[in-house]
Design a protein around this motif. Sequence first.
Motif, mmCIF file in Angstrom:
data_model
loop_
_atom_site.group_PDB
_atom_site.id
_atom_site.type_symbol
_atom_site.label_atom_id
_atom_site.label_comp_id
_atom_site.label_asym_id
_atom_site.label_seq_id
_atom_site.Cartn_x
_atom_site.Cartn_y
_atom_site.Cartn_z
ATOM 1 N N VAL A 1 -7.386 -33.977 22.457
ATOM 2 C CA VAL A 1 -6.033 -33.701 21.984
ATOM 3 C C VAL A 1 -6.115 -32.692 20.850
ATOM 4 N N ASP A 2 -5.425 -31.570 21.030
ATOM 5 C CA ASP A 2 -5.337 -30.514 20.030
ATOM 6 C C ASP A 2 -4.067 -30.745 19.223
ATOM 7 N N LEU A 3 -4.222 -31.035 17.935
ATOM 8 C CA LEU A 3 -3.074 -31.297 17.059
ATOM 9 C C LEU A 3 -2.753 -30.104 16.163
ATOM 10 N N ARG A 4 -3.386 -29.008 16.429
ATOM 11 C CA ARG A 4 -3.279 -27.832 15.571
ATOM 12 C C ARG A 4 -2.340 -26.795 16.188
ATOM 13 N N PRO A 5 -1.323 -26.351 15.450
ATOM 14 C CA PRO A 5 -0.451 -25.305 15.998
ATOM 15 C C PRO A 5 -1.237 -24.017 16.257
ATOM 16 N N ASP A 6 -0.921 -23.351 17.350
ATOM 17 C CA ASP A 6 -1.538 -22.057 17.616
ATOM 18 C C ASP A 6 -1.271 -21.111 16.450
ATOM 19 N N ASN A 7 -2.240 -20.242 16.195
ATOM 20 C CA ASN A 7 -2.142 -19.215 15.152
ATOM 21 C C ASN A 7 -2.023 -19.779 13.738
ATOM 22 N N GLU A 8 -2.467 -20.992 13.534
ATOM 23 C CA GLU A 8 -2.459 -21.547 12.188
ATOM 24 C C GLU A 8 -3.351 -20.706 11.277
ATOM 25 N N VAL A 9 -4.482 -20.284 11.809
ATOM 26 C CA VAL A 9 -5.366 -19.346 11.119
ATOM 27 C C VAL A 9 -5.923 -18.375 12.149
ATOM 28 N N ALA A 10 -6.310 -17.225 11.665
ATOM 29 C CA ALA A 10 -6.887 -16.220 12.558
ATOM 30 C C ALA A 10 -8.208 -16.727 13.129
ATOM 31 N N GLY A 11 -8.413 -16.452 14.396
ATOM 32 C CA GLY A 11 -9.688 -16.778 15.013
ATOM 33 C C GLY A 11 -9.791 -18.144 15.662
ATOM 34 N N GLN A 12 -8.813 -19.010 15.459
ATOM 35 C CA GLN A 12 -8.904 -20.317 16.106
ATOM 36 C C GLN A 12 -8.568 -20.152 17.587
ATOM 37 N N PRO A 13 -9.236 -20.897 18.467
ATOM 38 C CA PRO A 13 -8.904 -20.798 19.885
ATOM 39 C C PRO A 13 -7.497 -21.338 20.145
ATOM 40 N N SER A 14 -6.766 -20.667 21.006
ATOM 41 C CA SER A 14 -5.404 -21.115 21.321
ATOM 42 C C SER A 14 -5.450 -22.365 22.193
ATOM 43 N N ALA A 15 -4.339 -23.063 22.225
ATOM 44 C CA ALA A 15 -4.240 -24.257 23.061
ATOM 45 C C ALA A 15 -4.440 -23.899 24.531
ATOM 46 N N GLY B 1 -13.239 -30.902 33.539
ATOM 47 C CA GLY B 1 -12.683 -32.152 34.060
ATOM 48 C C GLY B 1 -12.169 -33.063 32.957
ATOM 49 N N LEU B 2 -11.846 -32.498 31.801
ATOM 50 C CA LEU B 2 -11.315 -33.279 30.683
ATOM 51 C C LEU B 2 -9.800 -33.157 30.655
ATOM 52 N N ARG B 3 -9.145 -34.244 30.351
ATOM 53 C CA ARG B 3 -7.708 -34.187 30.134
ATOM 54 C C ARG B 3 -7.487 -33.484 28.789
ATOM 55 N N PHE B 4 -6.454 -32.666 28.709
ATOM 56 C CA PHE B 4 -6.155 -31.945 27.480
ATOM 57 C C PHE B 4 -4.681 -32.107 27.159
ATOM 58 N N ASP B 5 -4.389 -32.498 25.923
ATOM 59 C CA ASP B 5 -3.013 -32.583 25.445
ATOM 60 C C ASP B 5 -2.885 -31.712 24.213
ATOM 61 N N TYR B 6 -1.755 -31.055 24.109
ATOM 62 C CA TYR B 6 -1.459 -30.190 22.960
ATOM 63 C C TYR B 6 -0.247 -30.765 22.250
ATOM 64 N N ILE B 7 -0.476 -31.246 21.028
ATOM 65 C CA ILE B 7 0.576 -31.841 20.208
ATOM 66 C C ILE B 7 0.523 -31.142 18.854
ATOM 67 N N PRO B 8 1.123 -29.965 18.753
ATOM 68 C CA PRO B 8 1.008 -29.202 17.501
ATOM 69 C C PRO B 8 1.771 -29.845 16.349
ATOM 70 N N VAL B 9 1.075 -30.036 15.240
ATOM 71 C CA VAL B 9 1.665 -30.628 14.046
ATOM 72 C C VAL B 9 1.283 -29.760 12.855
ATOM 73 N N ALA B 10 2.288 -29.225 12.177
ATOM 74 C CA ALA B 10 2.040 -28.412 10.988
ATOM 75 C C ALA B 10 1.638 -29.311 9.817
ATOM 76 N N HIS B 11 1.073 -28.707 8.786
ATOM 77 C CA HIS B 11 0.738 -29.455 7.568
ATOM 78 C C HIS B 11 2.010 -30.090 7.005
ATOM 79 N N GLY B 12 1.848 -31.208 6.322
ATOM 80 C CA GLY B 12 2.992 -31.873 5.703
ATOM 81 C C GLY B 12 3.255 -33.217 6.350
#
Length: 182
Positions: free
Chosen positions: A66-80, A91-102
Amino acid sequence: MPKLRWTFLVAVVLGAAAELVTAAFDRHSLPSSVHARRLTPDVWISEQIGPEELVTLKLKGFRAVVDLRPDNEVAGQPSASVMSEAAQQQGLRFDYIPVAHGDVPSGAVETLGRALARDQAPILLYCRSGRRAARIWALSEASRPGGLDAPAILNAVQQAGQDAGDLADQITDRIAARPTKP
Protein backbone atom coordinates in the motif's frame (compact mmCIF):
# COMPACT_ATOMS: atom_id res chain seq x y z
CA MET A 1 27.98 -50.54 4.78
CA PRO A 2 24.31 -50.31 5.95
CA LYS A 3 25.42 -48.21 8.95
CA LEU A 4 27.13 -45.72 6.61
CA ARG A 5 23.94 -45.43 4.51
CA TRP A 6 21.86 -44.88 7.65
CA THR A 7 24.25 -42.17 8.86
CA PHE A 8 24.15 -40.49 5.45
CA LEU A 9 20.34 -40.61 5.37
CA VAL A 10 20.09 -39.09 8.87
CA ALA A 11 22.53 -36.33 7.88
CA VAL A 12 20.50 -35.52 4.75
CA VAL A 13 17.22 -35.42 6.69
CA LEU A 14 18.69 -33.22 9.44
CA GLY A 15 20.25 -30.89 6.86
CA ALA A 16 16.94 -30.54 5.02
CA ALA A 17 15.11 -29.86 8.29
CA ALA A 18 17.63 -27.17 9.20
CA GLU A 19 17.14 -25.52 5.80
CA LEU A 20 13.35 -25.52 6.24
CA VAL A 21 13.57 -23.97 9.71
CA THR A 22 15.99 -21.32 8.45
CA ALA A 23 13.72 -20.51 5.51
CA ALA A 24 10.70 -20.18 7.80
CA PHE A 25 12.46 -17.68 10.04
CA ASP A 26 14.10 -15.89 7.12
CA ARG A 27 10.68 -15.17 5.61
CA HIS A 28 10.08 -12.67 8.40
CA SER A 29 13.33 -10.79 7.99
CA LEU A 30 13.52 -8.24 5.23
CA PRO A 31 16.36 -7.34 2.92
CA SER A 32 18.60 -4.52 4.01
CA SER A 33 17.39 -2.40 1.07
CA VAL A 34 13.89 -2.39 2.59
CA HIS A 35 13.89 -0.66 5.97
CA ALA A 36 10.59 -2.15 7.10
CA ARG A 37 9.37 -2.54 10.65
CA ARG A 38 6.73 -4.97 11.83
CA LEU A 39 3.51 -3.69 13.39
CA THR A 40 1.90 -7.13 13.55
CA PRO A 41 2.92 -10.44 11.99
CA ASP A 42 0.81 -9.49 8.97
CA VAL A 43 1.38 -5.73 8.69
CA TRP A 44 4.72 -4.00 8.13
CA ILE A 45 5.59 -0.34 7.53
CA SER A 46 8.42 1.17 5.56
CA GLU A 47 9.85 4.34 4.20
CA GLN A 48 9.67 4.88 0.45
CA ILE A 49 10.50 1.80 -1.59
CA GLY A 50 11.18 1.50 -5.29
CA PRO A 51 10.06 -0.95 -7.95
CA GLU A 52 13.26 -2.96 -7.54
CA GLU A 53 12.39 -3.84 -3.93
CA LEU A 54 9.10 -5.43 -4.95
CA VAL A 55 10.94 -8.46 -6.32
CA THR A 56 12.54 -9.09 -2.94
CA LEU A 57 9.29 -8.45 -1.06
CA LYS A 58 7.56 -11.05 -3.23
CA LEU A 59 10.35 -13.55 -2.58
CA LYS A 60 9.99 -12.89 1.15
CA GLY A 61 6.31 -13.84 1.00
CA PHE A 62 4.62 -10.45 0.88
CA ARG A 63 1.33 -10.46 -0.97
CA ALA A 64 0.35 -6.79 -1.00
CA VAL A 65 1.75 -3.26 -0.89
CA VAL A 66 0.00 0.00 0.00
CA ASP A 67 1.42 3.34 -1.15
CA LEU A 68 0.27 6.10 1.22
CA ARG A 69 2.39 8.79 -0.37
CA PRO A 70 0.88 11.36 -2.76
CA ASP A 71 2.53 11.42 -6.17
CA ASN A 72 5.08 14.21 -6.63
CA GLU A 73 5.47 14.77 -2.90
CA VAL A 74 9.19 15.07 -3.61
CA ALA A 75 11.22 14.94 -6.78
CA GLY A 76 12.46 11.52 -7.76
CA GLN A 77 9.97 9.37 -5.90
CA PRO A 78 8.41 6.62 -8.03
CA SER A 79 4.83 7.39 -9.02
CA ALA A 80 1.95 5.22 -7.91
CA SER A 81 1.42 4.09 -11.52
CA VAL A 82 5.05 2.93 -11.79
CA MET A 83 4.78 1.11 -8.47
CA SER A 84 1.42 -0.40 -9.41
CA GLU A 85 2.79 -1.78 -12.67
CA ALA A 86 5.88 -3.19 -10.94
CA ALA A 87 3.72 -4.77 -8.22
CA GLN A 88 1.44 -6.32 -10.83
CA GLN A 89 4.48 -7.83 -12.57
CA GLN A 90 5.39 -9.49 -9.27
CA GLY A 91 1.86 -10.72 -8.60
CA LEU A 92 1.47 -8.35 -5.64
CA ARG A 93 -1.73 -6.53 -4.88
CA PHE A 94 -1.17 -2.77 -4.93
CA ASP A 95 -3.33 -0.07 -3.36
CA TYR A 96 -2.76 3.66 -3.63
CA ILE A 97 -4.15 5.70 -0.74
CA PRO A 98 -2.47 9.11 -0.96
CA VAL A 99 -2.35 10.99 2.34
CA ALA A 100 -0.66 14.37 2.67
CA HIS A 101 1.24 15.38 5.80
CA GLY A 102 -0.96 16.55 8.67
CA ASP A 103 -4.21 15.19 9.99
CA VAL A 104 -5.23 11.73 8.85
CA PRO A 105 -8.47 11.85 6.84
CA SER A 106 -11.17 9.39 7.96
CA GLY A 107 -11.60 8.29 4.35
CA ALA A 108 -7.98 7.14 4.22
CA VAL A 109 -8.43 5.19 7.45
CA GLU A 110 -11.53 3.46 6.06
CA THR A 111 -9.87 2.74 2.71
CA LEU A 112 -6.84 1.23 4.44
CA GLY A 113 -9.16 -0.83 6.63
CA ARG A 114 -10.76 -2.32 3.51
CA ALA A 115 -7.33 -3.04 2.01
CA LEU A 116 -6.20 -4.79 5.19
CA ALA A 117 -9.44 -6.80 5.39
CA ARG A 118 -8.74 -8.46 2.02
CA ASP A 119 -6.59 -11.04 3.80
CA GLN A 120 -3.61 -10.47 1.53
CA ALA A 121 -1.05 -10.73 4.30
CA PRO A 122 1.67 -10.04 4.87
CA ILE A 123 1.25 -6.50 3.61
CA LEU A 124 3.68 -3.59 3.48
CA LEU A 125 2.46 -0.02 4.00
CA TYR A 126 4.86 2.71 2.94
CA CYS A 127 5.22 6.48 2.88
CA ARG A 128 8.22 8.83 3.10
CA SER A 129 9.43 7.72 6.54
CA GLY A 130 6.89 5.14 7.75
CA ARG A 131 5.28 7.64 10.15
CA ARG A 132 2.05 8.19 8.20
CA ALA A 133 1.81 4.48 7.52
CA ALA A 134 2.02 3.71 11.25
CA ARG A 135 -0.47 6.40 12.19
CA ILE A 136 -3.05 5.46 9.56
CA TRP A 137 -2.69 1.80 10.51
CA ALA A 138 -3.19 2.69 14.20
CA LEU A 139 -6.49 4.43 13.46
CA SER A 140 -7.56 1.67 11.09
CA GLU A 141 -6.73 -1.03 13.65
CA ALA A 142 -8.67 0.90 16.29
CA SER A 143 -11.70 0.86 13.97
CA ARG A 144 -11.49 -2.86 13.16
CA PRO A 145 -14.00 -5.14 14.91
CA GLY A 146 -11.94 -7.46 17.08
CA GLY A 147 -8.86 -5.28 16.63
CA LEU A 148 -6.15 -4.68 19.17
CA ASP A 149 -6.81 -2.56 22.26
CA ALA A 150 -5.37 0.95 22.58
CA PRO A 151 -2.24 0.05 24.58
CA ALA A 152 -1.41 -2.77 22.13
CA ILE A 153 -1.86 -0.46 19.13
CA LEU A 154 0.33 2.25 20.63
CA ASN A 155 2.94 -0.33 21.65
CA ALA A 156 3.03 -1.83 18.14
CA VAL A 157 3.60 1.61 16.65
CA GLN A 158 6.32 2.37 19.21
CA GLN A 159 8.02 -1.00 18.65
CA ALA A 160 8.09 -0.13 14.93
CA GLY A 161 10.05 3.03 15.78
CA GLN A 162 7.19 5.49 15.34
CA ASP A 163 4.93 7.47 17.67
CA ALA A 164 1.16 7.80 17.71
CA GLY A 165 0.74 9.01 21.29
CA ASP A 166 -1.00 12.15 20.08
CA LEU A 167 -3.66 9.88 18.51
CA ALA A 168 -4.46 8.11 21.80
CA ASP A 169 -7.83 9.86 22.22
CA GLN A 170 -8.81 9.18 18.61
CA ILE A 171 -7.76 5.55 18.98
CA THR A 172 -9.82 5.19 22.16
CA ASP A 173 -12.84 6.85 20.51
CA ARG A 174 -12.59 4.57 17.47
CA ILE A 175 -12.32 1.48 19.67
CA ALA A 176 -15.45 2.57 21.59
CA ALA A 177 -17.30 3.04 18.29
CA ARG A 178 -16.23 -0.28 16.77
CA PRO A 179 -19.04 -2.23 15.21
CA THR A 180 -19.69 -5.55 16.86
CA LYS A 181 -18.93 -8.70 14.93
CA PRO A 182 -21.93 -10.09 13.01
